[in-house]
Design an enzyme around this catalytic site. Structure first.
Site, PDB file in Angstrom:
ATOM      1  N   HIS A  56       0.857  -1.187   0.000  1.00 30.54           N
ATOM      2  CA  HIS A  56       0.000   0.000   0.000  1.00 30.54           C
ATOM      3  C   HIS A  56       0.897   1.242   0.000  1.00 30.54           C
ATOM      4  O   HIS A  56       2.058   1.180   0.411  1.00 30.54           O
ATOM      5  CB  HIS A  56      -0.900   0.005   1.231  1.00 30.54           C
ATOM      6  CG  HIS A  56      -1.948  -1.058   1.210  1.00 30.54           C
ATOM      7  ND1 HIS A  56      -3.070  -0.997   1.984  1.00 30.54           N
ATOM      8  CD2 HIS A  56      -2.052  -2.220   0.501  1.00 30.54           C
ATOM      9  CE1 HIS A  56      -3.826  -2.060   1.767  1.00 30.54           C
ATOM     10  NE2 HIS A  56      -3.217  -2.820   0.874  1.00 30.54           N
ATOM     11  N   GLU A  58       1.066   3.896   1.896  1.00 34.22           N
ATOM     12  CA  GLU A  58       1.634   4.290   3.190  1.00 34.22           C
ATOM     13  C   GLU A  58       2.778   3.369   3.603  1.00 34.22           C
ATOM     14  O   GLU A  58       3.817   3.835   4.061  1.00 34.22           O
ATOM     15  CB  GLU A  58       0.544   4.269   4.284  1.00 34.22           C
ATOM     16  CG  GLU A  58      -0.587   5.238   4.050  1.00 34.22           C
ATOM     17  CD  GLU A  58      -1.747   4.659   3.247  1.00 34.22           C
ATOM     18  OE1 GLU A  58      -2.865   5.186   3.387  1.00 34.22           O
ATOM     19  OE2 GLU A  58      -1.552   3.686   2.479  1.00 34.22           O
ATOM     20  N   CYS A  86      -6.106   2.248   5.681  1.00 42.79           N
ATOM     21  CA  CYS A  86      -6.770   0.987   6.017  1.00 42.79           C
ATOM     22  C   CYS A  86      -6.221   0.486   7.357  1.00 42.79           C
ATOM     23  O   CYS A  86      -5.242   1.037   7.873  1.00 42.79           O
ATOM     24  CB  CYS A  86      -6.515  -0.033   4.906  1.00 42.79           C
ATOM     25  SG  CYS A  86      -4.838  -0.723   4.910  1.00 42.79           S
ATOM     26  N   CYS A  89      -2.401  -0.289   7.218  1.00 38.59           N
ATOM     27  CA  CYS A  89      -1.581   0.916   7.121  1.00 38.59           C
ATOM     28  C   CYS A  89      -1.613   1.711   8.420  1.00 38.59           C
ATOM     29  O   CYS A  89      -0.591   2.245   8.844  1.00 38.59           O
ATOM     30  CB  CYS A  89      -2.032   1.771   5.947  1.00 38.59           C
ATOM     31  SG  CYS A  89      -1.660   0.999   4.351  1.00 38.59           S
TER      32      CYS A  89
END
Length: 159
Positions: A56, A58, A86, A89
């Site tokens: 992801h 991040e 999410c 993250c």
């Protein structure tokens, strides 16, 4: 209208997300990490192009920033995310310990685009025997061993 410093870096994260959405290398997410007013790292989502479900934006940005700092924490840093992080993250952000997090799109906007994390939040709250992914605890005799070694280690780096 002149953008504030936070708006400028958040807009940068949004542009990374838009680029990711256009180029098909991952989902529509971007992240920028800043320290002392300077960009330390920036990244977009690369889940589909790297075959890595943890890639992801991040997490990718945290990995880059930590490597650049030669540290496993982001002390004094600010993370700017194009969307509300999410659960994975958010966990990574807390482990990295930045001083602040700013995000643009709320999770309901991401959910409407097909990125709905609400099921994960629900799963976390369930007991193991009620989760969709069968989870089993095997109480092996040596399970506490690594933790006993860690507790007694004199030269450990705490985190």
């Amino acid at each position: 209208m002149k953008l504030s410093e936070h708006e400028k870096f958040l807009q940068m994260a949004i542009e990374l997300a838009a680029k990711s959405a256009r180029n098909g290398k991952g989902g529509p997410f971007g992240a920028v990490i800043v320290k002392d007013g300077k960009v330390l790292a920036k990244a977009h989502n690369t889940v589909t192009s790297s075959d890595d479900p943890t890639a992801h934006a991040e997490v990718n940005a945290i990995r880059k920033a930590c490597k650049k700092l030669k540290d496993f924490q982001l002390n004094g840093c600010i993370i700017y995310a194009s969307a509300e992080p999410c659960p994975m993250c958010l966990g990574a952000i807390y482990w990295a310990r930045p001083k602040a997090l700013y995000y643009a799109a709320e999770k309901k906007i991401a959910a409407r685009a097909g990125f709905d994390d609400s099921f994960i939040y629900k799963e976390i709250a369930l007991s193991e025997n009620k989760r969709k992914i069968k989870t089993h605890h095997l109480a092996l005799k040596d399970a506490p061993k690594p933790f006993k070694i860690w507790v007694n280690k004199k030269d450990k780096v705490e985190y």
